[in-house]
Scaffold this motif. Structure first.
Motif, PDB file in Angstrom:
ATOM      1  N   GLY A  60      42.766  48.505  47.179  1.00 17.70           N
ATOM      2  CA  GLY A  60      44.018  49.141  47.559  1.00 17.70           C
ATOM      3  C   GLY A  60      45.215  48.654  46.770  1.00 17.70           C
ATOM      4  N   CYS A  61      45.143  47.430  46.261  1.00 14.62           N
ATOM      5  CA  CYS A  61      46.246  46.885  45.457  1.00 14.62           C
ATOM      6  C   CYS A  61      46.260  47.445  44.035  1.00 14.62           C
ATOM      7  N   LEU A  62      45.166  48.061  43.602  1.00 12.11           N
ATOM      8  CA  LEU A  62      45.056  48.510  42.213  1.00 12.11           C
ATOM      9  C   LEU A  62      45.700  49.865  41.974  1.00 12.11           C
ATOM     10  N   ALA A  63      45.978  50.617  43.031  1.00 11.72           N
ATOM     11  CA  ALA A  63      46.604  51.937  42.895  1.00 11.72           C
ATOM     12  C   ALA A  63      47.166  52.318  44.255  1.00 11.72           C
ATOM     13  N   ASP A  64      47.883  53.463  44.298  1.00  9.84           N
ATOM     14  CA  ASP A  64      48.456  53.894  45.563  1.00  9.84           C
ATOM     15  C   ASP A  64      48.180  55.366  45.843  1.00  9.84           C
ATOM     16  N   ASP A  65      47.554  56.075  44.891  1.00  7.87           N
ATOM     17  CA  ASP A  65      47.330  57.503  45.100  1.00  7.87           C
ATOM     18  C   ASP A  65      45.888  57.764  45.494  1.00  7.87           C
ATOM     19  N   LEU A  82      40.701  38.810  39.136  1.00  6.95           N
ATOM     20  CA  LEU A  82      41.315  40.106  39.445  1.00  6.95           C
ATOM     21  C   LEU A  82      42.710  39.921  40.023  1.00  6.95           C
ATOM     22  N   VAL A  83      42.866  38.976  40.932  1.00  7.73           N
ATOM     23  CA  VAL A  83      44.192  38.695  41.495  1.00  7.73           C
ATOM     24  C   VAL A  83      45.144  38.263  40.388  1.00  7.73           C
ATOM     25  N   MET A  84      44.666  37.380  39.530  1.00  4.99           N
ATOM     26  CA  MET A  84      45.503  36.821  38.469  1.00  4.99           C
ATOM     27  C   MET A  84      46.001  37.893  37.495  1.00  4.99           C
ATOM     28  N   LEU A  85      45.115  38.832  37.137  1.00  2.00           N
ATOM     29  CA  LEU A  85      45.426  39.778  36.070  1.00  2.00           C
ATOM     30  C   LEU A  85      45.875  41.154  36.542  1.00  2.00           C
ATOM     31  N   ALA A  86      45.451  41.567  37.742  1.00  2.31           N
ATOM     32  CA  ALA A  86      45.664  42.964  38.126  1.00  2.31           C
ATOM     33  C   ALA A  86      46.525  43.171  39.359  1.00  2.31           C
ATOM     34  N   VAL A  87      46.602  42.181  40.244  1.00  2.40           N
ATOM     35  CA  VAL A  87      47.386  42.360  41.463  1.00  2.40           C
ATOM     36  C   VAL A  87      48.834  41.992  41.181  1.00  2.40           C
ATOM     37  N   LYS A  88      49.726  42.960  41.347  1.00  2.00           N
ATOM     38  CA  LYS A  88      51.147  42.723  41.080  1.00  2.00           C
ATOM     39  C   LYS A  88      51.790  42.057  42.287  1.00  2.00           C
ATOM     40  N   ASP A  89      52.618  41.045  41.986  1.00  2.00           N
ATOM     41  CA  ASP A  89      53.333  40.379  43.058  1.00  2.00           C
ATOM     42  C   ASP A  89      54.470  41.275  43.528  1.00  2.00           C
ATOM     43  N   ASP A  90      55.011  40.986  44.709  1.00  2.00           N
ATOM     44  CA  ASP A  90      56.044  41.835  45.291  1.00  2.00           C
ATOM     45  C   ASP A  90      57.200  42.071  44.327  1.00  2.00           C
ATOM     46  N   THR A 113      28.524  34.304  46.609  1.00  2.00           N
ATOM     47  CA  THR A 113      29.321  33.237  45.990  1.00  2.00           C
ATOM     48  C   THR A 113      29.754  33.601  44.579  1.00  2.00           C
ATOM     49  N   ALA A 114      28.893  34.318  43.845  1.00  2.00           N
ATOM     50  CA  ALA A 114      29.221  34.698  42.464  1.00  2.00           C
ATOM     51  C   ALA A 114      30.407  35.641  42.390  1.00  2.00           C
ATOM     52  N   GLY A 115      30.698  36.358  43.462  1.00  2.00           N
ATOM     53  CA  GLY A 115      31.804  37.308  43.434  1.00  2.00           C
ATOM     54  C   GLY A 115      33.176  36.673  43.525  1.00  2.00           C
ATOM     55  N   TYR A 116      33.290  35.474  44.135  1.00  2.00           N
ATOM     56  CA  TYR A 116      34.602  34.882  44.385  1.00  2.00           C
ATOM     57  C   TYR A 116      35.391  34.562  43.111  1.00  2.00           C
ATOM     58  N   PRO A 117      34.798  33.914  42.094  1.00  2.00           N
ATOM     59  CA  PRO A 117      35.589  33.596  40.901  1.00  2.00           C
ATOM     60  C   PRO A 117      36.140  34.833  40.195  1.00  2.00           C
ATOM     61  N   LEU A 118      35.349  35.910  40.177  1.00  2.00           N
ATOM     62  CA  LEU A 118      35.818  37.123  39.510  1.00  2.00           C
ATOM     63  C   LEU A 118      36.925  37.808  40.311  1.00  2.00           C
ATOM     64  N   LEU A 119      36.884  37.685  41.627  1.00  2.00           N
ATOM     65  CA  LEU A 119      37.990  38.205  42.432  1.00  2.00           C
ATOM     66  C   LEU A 119      39.267  37.409  42.170  1.00  2.00           C
ATOM     67  N   LEU A 120      39.116  36.112  41.935  1.00  2.00           N
ATOM     68  CA  LEU A 120      40.283  35.300  41.570  1.00  2.00           C
ATOM     69  C   LEU A 120      40.904  35.788  40.259  1.00  2.00           C
ATOM     70  N   LEU A 125      33.912  51.583  32.190  1.00  2.00           N
ATOM     71  CA  LEU A 125      34.569  50.805  31.143  1.00  2.00           C
ATOM     72  C   LEU A 125      35.860  50.169  31.647  1.00  2.00           C
ATOM     73  N   ASN A 126      36.155  50.371  32.924  1.00  2.00           N
ATOM     74  CA  ASN A 126      37.382  49.844  33.518  1.00  2.00           C
ATOM     75  C   ASN A 126      37.169  48.380  33.887  1.00  2.00           C
ATOM     76  N   TRP A 127      37.890  47.466  33.217  1.00  2.00           N
ATOM     77  CA  TRP A 127      37.652  46.036  33.416  1.00  2.00           C
ATOM     78  C   TRP A 127      37.926  45.602  34.863  1.00  2.00           C
ATOM     79  N   LYS A 128      38.838  46.301  35.537  1.00  2.00           N
ATOM     80  CA  LYS A 128      39.113  45.950  36.935  1.00  2.00           C
ATOM     81  C   LYS A 128      37.895  46.236  37.809  1.00  2.00           C
ATOM     82  N   MET A 129      37.263  47.379  37.573  1.00  2.00           N
ATOM     83  CA  MET A 129      36.065  47.724  38.338  1.00  2.00           C
ATOM     84  C   MET A 129      34.911  46.774  38.007  1.00  2.00           C
ATOM     85  N   LEU A 130      34.814  46.394  36.736  1.00  2.34           N
ATOM     86  CA  LEU A 130      33.725  45.495  36.335  1.00  2.34           C
ATOM     87  C   LEU A 130      33.867  44.125  37.012  1.00  2.34           C
TER      88      LEU A 130
END
Length: 459
Positions: free
Chosen positions: A376-381, A434-442, A425-432, A239-244
């Motif tokens: 690796g960007c989604l957690a650190d533990d 993920l970057v937009m919503l889940a990857v924190k900038d420095d 090819t279908a994976g690239y837009p969803l990775l975009l 049910l984790n949207w990041k994993m989906l």
């Protein structure tokens, strides 16, 4: 202000912050790389020969279908098992199943009974689930936050060297057998020896609580979890949207192996040349992982922008490589196979398909390094990342189980290529997304220790 710690804390931190301490992330990630060099690296070389080194690929297709079916289940469960048992037990039990798989093809060489190979494949799927969940946790949680791409590429380079050496084994041992259909017994015995060494090496991996980063911090304070906790947390992953968002990329991540290994390397080249091709396939993996790892860690100051650039590079390169694959595939089919190519063939007959095959290896490493970097960007533990890595490998293995069975059903080569290209090819837009919503900038929340550790690496 200088921090004054107690004597116990100070004594736990080495007086000299060496990257080459036994309990440093660098050494431990290198060790898990060597473990994977010996086990999955050799497995990759074995199946990379096309048909597992056999004339008829049916046995290896069925064995790998069983392998990835159980891998899909135990990959997802593997993160929880790792959190309960710790790295040594989890990794050693997983590694011990690889030699059995190689041994089953040694048996098949003499008796041509598939049953043992299929059972060994199913057992290896369980072991691989354990190994790759533990590997994913170590590779993504032990490194400092700002160096994950570098450490992932370090791991991938060491692991891929297993494929390089593993490719040399059939090339050297079958060099004079140009007309042979299957590899000799010594080839499988060589693989089994390396896999046994990998099992012993896995006992050298330290638990995350004992691994100290260069700034003196521990990777994680979690040592053991409980079965009930892990069962609950694993169910939550679905049910984790990041994993989906990662699911399409995960499904595609191993889907193309059956096509590339059996229907490109196995269909176009003779026995000894397949081994040589495997060497360069895995050399290309090393180069691809190092290249994309640099982009993801050092190309730009912004972590988000590095993610966007990484996706763009892999997507553009992937389009070009699969396009080249399409051009080659139009020249032959399952029912119209060309004469087997040898590496000594003059002119471009060998050169073109050879470059295509090593380009597939380059793309594989770049694609998987990219996805691991996002994880690796989604957690650190270690506790969380072991579950994420297990989920990724579980979905990836479910896709692989389907792909090996598709090839057993004699689906046209061209159809397999189109499906592989489309899935990736279908994976690239969803990775975009993920970057937009889940990857924190420095500047938006990256661990402050990141810059300190990066500075210590620079000096």
């Amino acid at each position: 202000m200088r921090f004054e710690g107690n004597l116990d804390q100070e004594s736990a931190t080495p007086p000299k912050k060496s990257l080459f301490r036994y309990n440093s992330p660098l050494v431990q990630v290198s060790l898990i790389g060597l473990v994977c060099f010996c086990c999955p690296g050799m497995y990759g070389a074995l199946v990379g020969m096309g048909g597992g080194g056999q004339v008829d690929p049916t046995a290896v297709n069925n064995a790998n279908t069983a392998l990835y079916a159980t891998f899909a289940i135990f990959g997802i469960l593997g993160g929880g098992i790792y959190n309960v048992l710790g790295p040594r037990l989890t990794l050693a039990s997983g590694c011990s199943t690889y030699a059995l798989y190689a041994g089953s093809f040694l048996y098949y060489n003499h008796y041509h009974h598939q049953t043992f190979a299929i059972i060994a494949g199913a057992i290896l799927g369980i072991g691989a689930g354990f190994l790759w969940a533990g590997q994913g946790a170590i590779m993504t949680s032990y490194p400092p936050p700002g160096q994950k791409g570098t450490y992932i590429s370090l791991f991938w380079s060491i692991f891929s060297m297993g494929g390089v050496i593993g490719g040399l084994i059939p090339f050297v041992l079958n060099y004079n057998r140009t007309e042979a259909g299957s590899v000799n017994d010594a080839t499988y015995i060589g693989f089994m020896c390396f896999m046994t060494v990998g099992t012993l090496l896995s006992l050298a991996i330290l638990p995350p609580s004992k691994v100290i980063r260069n700034d003196g911090t521990s990777c994680t304070k979690v040592e053991y979890s409980s079965v009930s906790t892990e069962a609950t947390e694993i169910l939550k992953l679905f049910l984790n949207w990041k994993m989906l968002l990662i699911v399409p990329a995960a499904w595609a991540g191993n889907f193309f192996y059956s096509y590339q290994f059996t229907n490109v390397n196995g269909a176009l080249f003779n026995l000894r040349t397949r081994g040589l091709n495997s060497v360069f396939y895995w050399v290309a993996q090393i180069l691809g992982s190092i290249g994309i790892g640099y982009v993801l860690d050092f190309s730009l100051p912004s972590r988000k922008m590095r993610g966007y650039i990484g996706i763009a590079i892999v997507a553009l390169l992937g389009t070009a490589i699969w396009g080249g694959g399409l051009a080659t595939q139009l020249k032959y089919s399952r029912h119209n196979l060309p004469k087997k190519l040898d590496f000594k063939d003059a002119g471009s007959d060998y050169a073109g398909p050879f470059v295509l095959y090593l380009s597939y290896g380059l793309l594989d490493a770049m694609f998987q390094t990219l996805v691991y970097w996002f994880i690796g960007c989604l957690a650190d533990d270690s506790e969380t990342l072991s579950r994420y890595a297990g989920f990724y490998k579980g979905v990836q293995s479910a896709g692989a189980a389907v792909s090996w069975q598709i090839d057993t059903r004699k689906v046209p080569f061209l159809s397999e290529l189109i499906v592989n290209w489309s899935l990736m090819t279908a994976g690239y837009p969803l990775l975009l997304v993920l970057v937009m919503l889940a990857v924190k900038d420095d500047e938006e929340g990256e661990d402050g220790a990141d810059k300190e550790v990066a500075s210590s690496f620079a000096h």
